[in-house]
Scaffold this active site. Structure first.
Site, PDB file in Angstrom:
ATOM      1  N   ASN A 106      67.765 101.656 -77.820  1.00 50.41           N
ATOM      2  CA  ASN A 106      69.357 101.920 -77.750  1.00 50.41           C
ATOM      3  C   ASN A 106      69.978 102.251 -79.044  1.00 50.41           C
ATOM      4  OD1 ASN A 106      68.798  99.219 -78.420  1.00 50.41           O
ATOM      5  ND2 ASN A 106      70.854  98.607 -77.243  1.00 50.41           N
ATOM      6  N   SER A 183      64.487  93.895 -74.174  1.00 45.79           N
ATOM      7  CA  SER A 183      64.558  93.266 -72.631  1.00 45.79           C
ATOM      8  C   SER A 183      64.027  92.030 -72.367  1.00 45.79           C
ATOM      9  CB  SER A 183      63.994  94.152 -71.515  1.00 45.79           C
ATOM     10  OG  SER A 183      62.380  93.878 -71.753  1.00 45.79           O
ATOM     11  N   THR A 184      64.690  90.946 -71.358  1.00 47.78           N
ATOM     12  CA  THR A 184      64.391  89.796 -71.250  1.00 47.78           C
ATOM     13  C   THR A 184      62.877  89.638 -70.849  1.00 47.78           C
ATOM     14  OG1 THR A 184      66.573  89.289 -70.546  1.00 47.78           O
ATOM     15  CG2 THR A 184      65.138  87.670 -69.846  1.00 47.78           C
ATOM     16  N   GLU A 204      66.687  88.400 -79.167  1.00 53.27           N
ATOM     17  CA  GLU A 204      67.899  89.093 -78.748  1.00 53.27           C
ATOM     18  C   GLU A 204      67.746  89.874 -77.444  1.00 53.27           C
ATOM     19  OE1 GLU A 204      71.819  91.608 -80.422  1.00 53.27           O
ATOM     20  OE2 GLU A 204      69.829  91.616 -81.233  1.00 53.27           O
ATOM     21  N   CYS A 237      73.423  95.740 -75.966  1.00 52.15           N
ATOM     22  CA  CYS A 237      73.372  94.206 -75.446  1.00 52.15           C
ATOM     23  C   CYS A 237      74.570  93.524 -75.402  1.00 52.15           C
ATOM     24  CB  CYS A 237      72.553  93.554 -76.621  1.00 52.15           C
ATOM     25  SG  CYS A 237      72.985  93.496 -78.205  1.00 52.15           S
TER      26      CYS A 237
END
Length: 267
Positions: A106, A183-184, A204, A237
């Site tokens: 991103n 991503s998580t 993060e 984020c």
């Protein structure tokens, strides 16, 4: 992994460089990025699909600032000392060795520079894995660092998927730390792999950040919340993707959000 072996072999050489020398190299990197900012913005746009203006104003500008910030921080770094009753307590910062930096698609050069600058200035060597969807500015940054005089092999770049590159880096015993943004779900896999050898880990991950709006808020609070939610197509984020609103202004806020969203233009 040839690049990893090269990074390991250069750890001692990188750690022997004076911190002021490291800072000077970071400053040179920032200057070269600035001299090529239009070209880099175009590469970032080509990679991500975001408007060149946004890439220029956000990604490239922040990359320059990241390298300059940590160059300045290194020049003003001090060891902290304070007396205790029968001893002296002090802070000693030491490089870890080889660090793996895994970055998302991103904000490619923005987030890679954010991780790279402090890792370098502390004397670490790096193996970086950018998102396989956005490789261009990471490759350009590697060339820029070589031009700035960073010793060959101190910063290493490897392209590929998370399963073929990210996981082996997270597992490898010669990697001392992993810094991951993404991503998580992917972060959970990185954490599982890295913890098997007790590495230091920085994660993060995804979140749902709220904008809190009270009845006495400035009238622009809702407008700014919507703008920041949709900025970078909402792929940040820290994008405020929820709005918590005081009950007395709830209905009017919903209508205002709908109006702003309907009038938002995709550049």
């Amino acid at each position: 992994m040839v690049l990893l072996l090269k990074a390991v072999s250069l750890v001692n050489k990188q750690q022997r460089l004076e911190q002021l020398e490291q800072a000077n190299i970071l400053e040179k990197i920032a200057n070269i990025i600035e001299s090529r900012k239009q070209q880099l913005a175009e590469l970032e746009s080509l990679d991500t699909g975001k408007p060149i203006r946004l890439a220029f104003e956000t990604d490239i500008t922040r990359a320059i600032a990241n390298f300059r910030f940590f160059a300045g921080a290194a020049r003003h770094d001090e060891l902290g000392f304070h007396k205790m009753k029968n001893a002296i307590n002090y802070t000693l910062r030491k490089p870890l060795g080889v660090v793996a930096l895994i970055t998302p698609w991103n904000l490619p050069i923005y987030l890679l520079s954010w991780k790279t600058a402090p890792a370098l200035v502390m004397g670490n060597t790096i193996v970086a894995k950018p998102s396989s969807m956005t490789p261009l500015t990471a490759s350009a940054l590697t060339e820029i660092m070589n031009e700035a005089g960073l010793p060959n092999g101190v910063f290493n770049l490897v392209h590929g998927s998370g399963s073929k590159v990210g996981k082996p880096l997270s597992l490898h015993r010669d990697v001392s730390a992993v810094s991951f943004t993404g991503s998580t779900n992917a972060g959970a896999k990185v954490s599982e792999a890295a913890s098997s050898t007790f590495k230091k880990i920085s994660l993060e991950l995804g979140g749902k950040n709220p904008t809190i709006v009270f009845a006495d808020a400035d009238e622009k609070a809702v407008e700014r919340g919507v703008v920041h939610c949709f900025n970078n197509s909402g792929q940040s984020c820290n994008a405020p993707t929820r709005m918590l609103v005081e009950k007395s202004i709830y209905n009017q806020t919903v209508e205002k959000v709908k109006e702003l969203a309907n009038n938002t233009k995709v550049a």
